[in-house]
Design a protein around this motif. Structure first.
Motif, PDB file in Angstrom:
ATOM      1  N   ASP A   7       3.086  -3.314   9.884  1.00 52.92           N
ATOM      2  CA  ASP A   7       4.397  -2.823  10.307  1.00 52.92           C
ATOM      3  C   ASP A   7       4.831  -3.358  11.660  1.00 52.92           C
ATOM      4  OD1 ASP A   7       2.646  -1.493  12.012  1.00 52.92           O
ATOM      5  OD2 ASP A   7       3.649   0.452  11.812  1.00 52.92           O
TER       6      ASP A   7
ATOM      7  N   ASN B 222       1.943   6.414   8.771  1.00 53.72           N
ATOM      8  CA  ASN B 222       3.267   5.819   8.539  1.00 53.72           C
ATOM      9  C   ASN B 222       3.352   5.103   7.206  1.00 53.72           C
ATOM     10  OD1 ASN B 222       4.192   6.779  10.950  1.00 53.72           O
ATOM     11  ND2 ASN B 222       3.911   4.870  12.068  1.00 53.72           N
ATOM     12  N   GLN B 223       2.775   5.684   6.182  1.00 51.58           N
ATOM     13  CA  GLN B 223       2.821   5.053   4.860  1.00 51.58           C
ATOM     14  C   GLN B 223       3.177   6.075   3.790  1.00 51.58           C
ATOM     15  OE1 GLN B 223      -0.761   2.848   4.124  1.00 51.58           O
ATOM     16  NE2 GLN B 223      -0.471   1.524   5.878  1.00 51.58           N
TER      17      GLN B 223
ATOM     18  N   TRP C 298      10.836   3.781   6.390  1.00 52.36           N
ATOM     19  CA  TRP C 298      10.401   2.855   7.445  1.00 52.36           C
ATOM     20  C   TRP C 298      11.508   2.672   8.481  1.00 52.36           C
ATOM     21  CZ3 TRP C 298       8.302  -1.675   3.910  1.00 52.36           C
ATOM     22  CH2 TRP C 298       7.095  -1.267   3.321  1.00 52.36           C
TER      23      TRP C 298
ATOM     24  N   ARG D  20      -3.459   8.053   5.798  1.00 53.72           N
ATOM     25  CA  ARG D  20      -2.752   6.809   6.066  1.00 53.72           C
ATOM     26  C   ARG D  20      -1.610   7.091   7.019  1.00 53.72           C
ATOM     27  NH1 ARG D  20      -1.458   4.895   0.150  1.00 53.72           N
ATOM     28  NH2 ARG D  20      -0.470   3.125   1.195  1.00 53.72           N
TER      29      ARG D  20
ATOM     30  N   THR E  63      11.008   4.438   0.390  1.00 50.43           N
ATOM     31  CA  THR E  63       9.994   3.973   1.340  1.00 50.43           C
ATOM     32  C   THR E  63      10.617   3.068   2.394  1.00 50.43           C
ATOM     33  OG1 THR E  63       8.192   4.160  -0.263  1.00 50.43           O
ATOM     34  CG2 THR E  63       7.868   2.622   1.557  1.00 50.43           C
TER      35      THR E  63
ATOM     36  N   ARG F 151       0.802  -1.220   0.000  1.00 50.09           N
ATOM     37  CA  ARG F 151       0.000   0.000   0.000  1.00 50.09           C
ATOM     38  C   ARG F 151       0.833   1.267   0.000  1.00 50.09           C
ATOM     39  NH1 ARG F 151      -4.039  -1.380   4.873  1.00 50.09           N
ATOM     40  NH2 ARG F 151      -2.163  -2.502   5.560  1.00 50.09           N
ATOM     41  N   ASP F 152       2.097   1.185   0.402  1.00 47.57           N
ATOM     42  CA  ASP F 152       2.931   2.383   0.460  1.00 47.57           C
ATOM     43  C   ASP F 152       3.628   2.708  -0.849  1.00 47.57           C
ATOM     44  OD1 ASP F 152       2.195   2.406   3.074  1.00 47.57           O
ATOM     45  OD2 ASP F 152       4.211   2.268   3.905  1.00 47.57           O
ATOM     46  N   TYR F 153       3.585   1.813  -1.812  1.00 48.43           N
ATOM     47  CA  TYR F 153       4.356   1.997  -3.036  1.00 48.43           C
ATOM     48  C   TYR F 153       3.517   2.672  -4.127  1.00 48.43           C
ATOM     49  CZ  TYR F 153       7.097  -1.602  -0.651  1.00 48.43           C
ATOM     50  OH  TYR F 153       7.811  -2.312   0.281  1.00 48.43           O
TER      51      TYR F 153
ATOM     52  N   ASN G  73      -1.497  11.546  -1.704  1.00 47.37           N
ATOM     53  CA  ASN G  73      -0.208  10.866  -1.579  1.00 47.37           C
ATOM     54  C   ASN G  73       0.900  11.797  -1.092  1.00 47.37           C
ATOM     55  OD1 ASN G  73       0.188   8.119  -1.708  1.00 47.37           O
ATOM     56  ND2 ASN G  73       1.383   8.200  -3.585  1.00 47.37           N
TER      57      ASN G  73
ATOM     58  N   LYS H 192       6.996  -4.467   5.827  1.00 48.35           N
ATOM     59  CA  LYS H 192       5.542  -4.605   5.897  1.00 48.35           C
ATOM     60  C   LYS H 192       5.051  -5.807   5.082  1.00 48.35           C
ATOM     61  CE  LYS H 192       4.583   0.218   6.985  1.00 48.35           C
ATOM     62  NZ  LYS H 192       3.782   1.423   6.701  1.00 48.35           N
TER      63      LYS H 192
ATOM     64  N   LYS I  86      -0.380  10.671   5.728  1.00 45.81           N
ATOM     65  CA  LYS I  86      -0.376  10.886   4.285  1.00 45.81           C
ATOM     66  C   LYS I  86      -1.813  11.034   3.794  1.00 45.81           C
ATOM     67  CE  LYS I  86       2.497   8.633   1.534  1.00 45.81           C
ATOM     68  NZ  LYS I  86       3.092   7.517   0.738  1.00 45.81           N
TER      69      LYS I  86
END
Length: 553
Positions: free
Chosen positions: A393, A552-553, A133, A550, A129, A97-99, A441, A366, A437
């Motif tokens: 996470d 921490n993403q 993290w 979101r 990313t 989901r973070d990419y 984005n 993740k 976020k």
């Protein structure tokens, strides 16, 4: 008892003559009464001593990602075809989901209906990313794996090294080169050439790890008793001494039973192992439950640590989250027992095996947290496999707490302090530093309290990180730079400039059930990112896309 008395004697002599200690935990161990986290005869705190290092593969690619290899590198058995149930090279499914850049696979859609896509390590956004993290979870250093670079994979490995350097500099992390010499036929000469012509240039980076003032390099694979690591003790010693002559601090990734030279270690290698500045014995495949962890602590690792202390070698044992597919993790208890044992052992540093090892299922990055995040019809095991819900996470956060215990920032404790879901099951990450976020984005920014808040930042700096404060009553307060976020009661744009907590500084934290949260102010209205086009407000009466964030993403 003899070993304990010997250790205490050595420790007292070290203190008497002014030997330096690391900054790790030195509280009394309630189990054996000895000091935990004290370096008897090792190096002072640096970029690896007293720190958490993660093994970083960075070896995933996809067809169409622009990489020199242009293949589904490491995702599959047949790199020329898309990942699918019949062409699979991984044991765990990542949470993607973070990419922003992902690539369509041949797997069925996820159980939540989303397409089954995977990331590429060649993407700058992917590596950024990952290092973000690391920053968010206080992971100090990444050991970038480097295999024989002279084959067809060499160009992509070279490119990823440059990307890791940039990401480490951006997010304030350290990195070093970790040569995995497995299967490297002309290793003795080619590793020296590779360092001289390519890798040594990276040591000038502010992010390149130094220990005792020397650039760090690790060599993994000397002394393993198999056909993939065939070199003699003399050849390996030559390579170690060559790197030391180049001014390097050299770590050895060595067999589990390096000291006794039985089964997995070649004979007559002890003097070669002693030439390393730090030793890091491999543990993957050796332990699978808490009993195994304690058996190795009692029967192997205590003696390893004593030997290293007596010979002026730093000790960096492996800690692993466990093979998820083999149901080893026990919602973090397996990994935490290792942290606990290694801190009370007095280890100089800790090496996490590994950060992104989705192939072996030992990743802390993740990961799919429940069945809704894996392809339909697949048999991938998710983080809630034993009935305990864990956030994607979770093992990053567990590593953060293990590092805090190593450094003495929290007391030595056998009880895992990390909740599988942030906030101890409430879903609220009290006490943690987070980012938010928006649906655009981009990240929420405090603007240092000098002007109204915005949701328009592409990268995370100090102004984009907020500590979640618990004011009671199930509310949350967000703090940045010593000031609190204020809703301004919806009458004007939001600010982060309050020195005290009142009603306007408290919010309801709402889990939207889709991986996002919303914040409701004391005026009953929701915080809006305003899509980053104007300053943020707390004026919306319903939750839409711009009212979702979101974490921490």
């Amino acid at each position: 008892m003899k070993n304990k008395l010997h250790f205490l004697f050595i420790l007292s002599i070290a203190v008497l003559f002014g030997c330096r200690k690391t900054g790790v935990n030195s509280k009394l161990d309630p189990i054996n009464g000895s000091k935990s986290g004290v370096v008897a005869l090792g190096s002072p705190v640096g970029d690896v001593v007293g720190k958490i290092t993660v093994g970083y593969q960075g070896w995933f690619a996809a067809i169409g990602d622009g990489s020199p290899i242009n293949a589904w590198w490491h995702w599959t058995q047949n790199w020329g075809a898309a990942p699918s149930p019949s062409n699979n090279g991984i044991k765990s499914w990542p949470d993607v989901r973070d990419y922003t850049n992902t690539y369509q696979t041949g797997w069925a859609n996820l159980n939540n209906g989303q397409p089954a896509k995977l990331f590429s390590s060649f993407s700058d956004q992917t590596i950024n990313t990952h290092f973000q993290w690391m920053q968010q979870n206080d992971i100090d250093c990444a050991a970038l794996q480097r295999f024989n670079p002279n084959g067809s994979e060499g160009p992509v490995r070279d490119a990823i090294t440059a990307k890791v350097k940039t990401a480490a500099e951006t997010y304030g992390r350290k990195f070093y080169i970790m040569y995995d010499v497995s299967g490297w036929t002309n290793m003795q000469s080619e590793i020296k050439t590779d360092w001289t012509n390519k890798m040594s240039a990276y040591t000038s980076s502010s992010a390149y790890a130094k220990q005792n003032g020397k650039p760090v390099v690790c060599i993994w694979g000397f002394g393993f008793n198999d056909n993939n690591h065939p070199w003699s003790a003399a050849v390996c010693l030559d390579v170690i001494n060559w790197f030391k002559s180049q001014g390097c601090y050299v770590i050895g990734g060595v067999p589990t039973h390096w000291r006794t030279e039985t089964s997995d270690s070649r004979p007559a290698f002890l003097n070669t192992y002693k030439a390393f500045n730090m030793l890091s014995p491999w543990m993957v495949g050796r332990i699978g439950n808490v009993n195994d962890v304690d058996n190795f602590y009692n029967n192997v690792q205590q003696a390893d640590q004593t030997y290293c202390n007596n010979n002026g070698i730093d000790f960096q044992p492996c800690v692993l989250p466990g093979d998820l597919q083999e149901h080893q993790r026990a919602h973090g208890d397996f990994m935490w027992r290792q942290f606990y044992n290694m801190v009370r052992l007095g280890a100089q540093g800790i090496y996490i095996s590994m950060f992104d090892e989705y192939n072996e299922g030992n990743q802390i990055a993740k990961t799919a947290e429940n069945a809704s995040f894996i392809p339909a019809g697949s048999n991938f095991v998710t983080l809630d496999e034993d009935g305990v819900a864990c956030s994607a996470d979770y093992y990053l956060r567990l590593t953060r707490d293990g590092g805090r215990m190593l450094k003495g920032q929290i007391a030595l404790t056998a009880t895992r302090p990390t909740a599988p879901i942030p906030g101890g099951g409430t879903g609220i990450p009290y006490g943690q530093t987070i980012t938010l976020k928006g649906s655009n984005n981009l990240y929420v920014c405090s603007e240092n309290g000098a002007q109204p808040m915005n949701c328009n930042r592409a990268a995370v700096g100090g102004w984009e990180q907020f500590t979640v404060v618990n004011p009671g009553g199930g509310k949350v307060v967000l703090q940045n730079g010593g000031f609190y976020v204020c809703s301004e009661d919806g009458a004007q744009p939001m600010n982060c400039n309050r020195t005290a907590i009142g009603p306007w500084e408290q919010f309801d934290w709402i889990d939207n059930g889709d991986g996002t949260i919303s914040l409701k102010g004391s005026n009953g209205k929701y915080v809006s990112s305003e899509n980053g086009t104007i300053s943020m407000t707390c004026t919306r009466s319903a939750i839409g896309a711009t009212e979702k964030f979101r974490v921490n993403q």
